[in-house]
Enzyme design. Structure first.
Site, PDB file in Angstrom:
ATOM      1  N   CYS A 191       3.585  -5.965   3.998  1.00  0.00           N
ATOM      2  CA  CYS A 191       3.690  -4.765   3.161  1.00  0.00           C
ATOM      3  C   CYS A 191       2.517  -3.836   3.440  1.00  0.00           C
ATOM      4  O   CYS A 191       1.384  -4.099   3.013  1.00  0.00           O
ATOM      5  CB  CYS A 191       3.720  -5.154   1.680  1.00  0.00           C
ATOM      6  N   CYS A 249       1.085  -2.146   0.256  1.00  0.00           N
ATOM      7  CA  CYS A 249       0.246  -3.062  -0.528  1.00  0.00           C
ATOM      8  C   CYS A 249      -1.136  -3.259   0.089  1.00  0.00           C
ATOM      9  O   CYS A 249      -2.146  -3.284  -0.617  1.00  0.00           O
ATOM     10  CB  CYS A 249       0.920  -4.430  -0.647  1.00  0.00           C
ATOM     11  N   ASP A 250      -1.173  -3.429   1.403  1.00  0.00           N
ATOM     12  CA  ASP A 250      -2.380  -3.935   2.049  1.00  0.00           C
ATOM     13  C   ASP A 250      -3.049  -2.984   3.034  1.00  0.00           C
ATOM     14  O   ASP A 250      -4.126  -3.303   3.559  1.00  0.00           O
ATOM     15  CB  ASP A 250      -2.059  -5.236   2.783  1.00  0.00           C
TER      16      ASP A 250
END
Length: 314
Positions: A134, A137-138
């Site tokens: 992701c 997300c990261d």
């Protein structure tokens, strides 16, 4: 057979949030989860995009979600769901792999989805330590780093483009000579000076120092030539499968198998609601999962009120 007002399938963020709201509505609620509650939170080292928590470990947020849900009376049962079946009387039987049956007039499907893995050495070892599924997300963890993206569809190309906001360089690896992504996304990727496309190449191994990813071992599928690419992280986008296979009977879904719902999260099967990563939607984040779940739980309460009053339901 055990009888409830609602059975929730899956104890990720969506399932636990749904349990909280169902419990607050005084519904007899059971959450069925095959493993430790938390879902994909347990595969995420740090979460920094959930409102109110500038930074929190995934396992810690998962535990907080579970404790909060249990506080309002929901039961949490560790058992894998084998089938969700709509009955002739309008209710549901949810059977588990251990042979238990849970009956309820409503079900909330929050079983999430599973990123397709590369299946190469080092991938699981470095999951959350440089291997990610992701970018939203990261991506911010890789400011100024050189990273790799693996895949050739819309998701891979879009995420590669997104990662250029943070990374100094993005290597986009695809095992073929052409992308499967839509033309407009392809043009954007090919025009981005921070993205280097590496065709006809697969990842053979993910290697690191035990703490984080350091480089990838690559192989050209046409020539067989091996190479080594130093990177700080690798983002894998070779597919994502919604866990909807437990539902017996047809429900409306998109071409990828994600459940299509109405505005209150009900599927085309009356009484079957869906929330989180199993549902067709623009993005899949913790925030969207709990938003879906809030709507679904409140809708279930209203749906059950209609059933009790003898009113027709969709």
């Amino acid at each position: 057979m055990k009888t409830y007002d609602v059975v929730i399938v899956g104890a990720g963020p969506a399932g636990l949030c749904a349990a909280l709201y169902c419990g607050r509505s005084m519904l007899r609620t059971v959450v069925l989860e095959k493993g430790v509650p938390g879902g994909e939170l347990l595969n995420t080292e740090l979460i920094e995009d959930y409102i109110g928590f500038e930074s929190i470990h995934g396992y810690e947020l998962a535990d907080r979600f579970a404790q909060h849900a249990l506080k309002f009376g929901a039961e949490l049962v560790t058992d894998a769901v084998a089938a969700v079946e709509k009955l002739a009387d309008g209710g549901f039987d949810v059977t588990t792999e251990s042979g238990e049956t849970y009956a309820a007039p409503a079900v909330i499907l929050t079983a999430g989805g599973t990123p397709v893995k590369l299946g190469v050495p080092g991938e699981l070892e470095y999951a959350g330590k440089g291997v990610s599924y992701c970018a939203v997300c990261d991506g911010h963890f890789f400011r100024g780093d050189v990273v790799a993206v693996v895949g050739g569809g819309d998701a891979a190309c879009e995420e590669a483009d997104f990662l250029t906001r943070y990374a100094s360089r993005v290597h986009l690896h695809h095992r073929r000579q052409e992308f499967r992504a839509s033309k407009i996304i392809q043009r954007r990727v090919l025009a981005n000076p921070k993205i280097q496309v590496i065709w006809d190449t697969v990842v053979e191994r993910v290697e690191g120092d035990g703490g984080t990813v350091k480089h990838l071992a690559l192989r050209n599928v046409k020539t067989g030539a091996a190479s080594d690419l130093p990177v700080g992280g690798v983002f894998v986008f070779v597919g994502f499968k919604p866990n909807t296979g437990v539902v017996k009977g047809h429900f409306t879904h998109d071409e990828a198998g994600y459940c299509i719902t109405d505005a209150v999260m009900m599927s085309s099967i009356p009484g079957l609601f869906a929330a989180g990563d199993v549902r067709a939607q623009l993005t899949r984040q913790v925030t969207t999962a709990v938003g879906d779940a809030t709507t679904a739980a409140i809708a279930v309460s209203k749906y059950l009120d209609q059933l009790k009053a003898g009113k027709p339901v969709a």
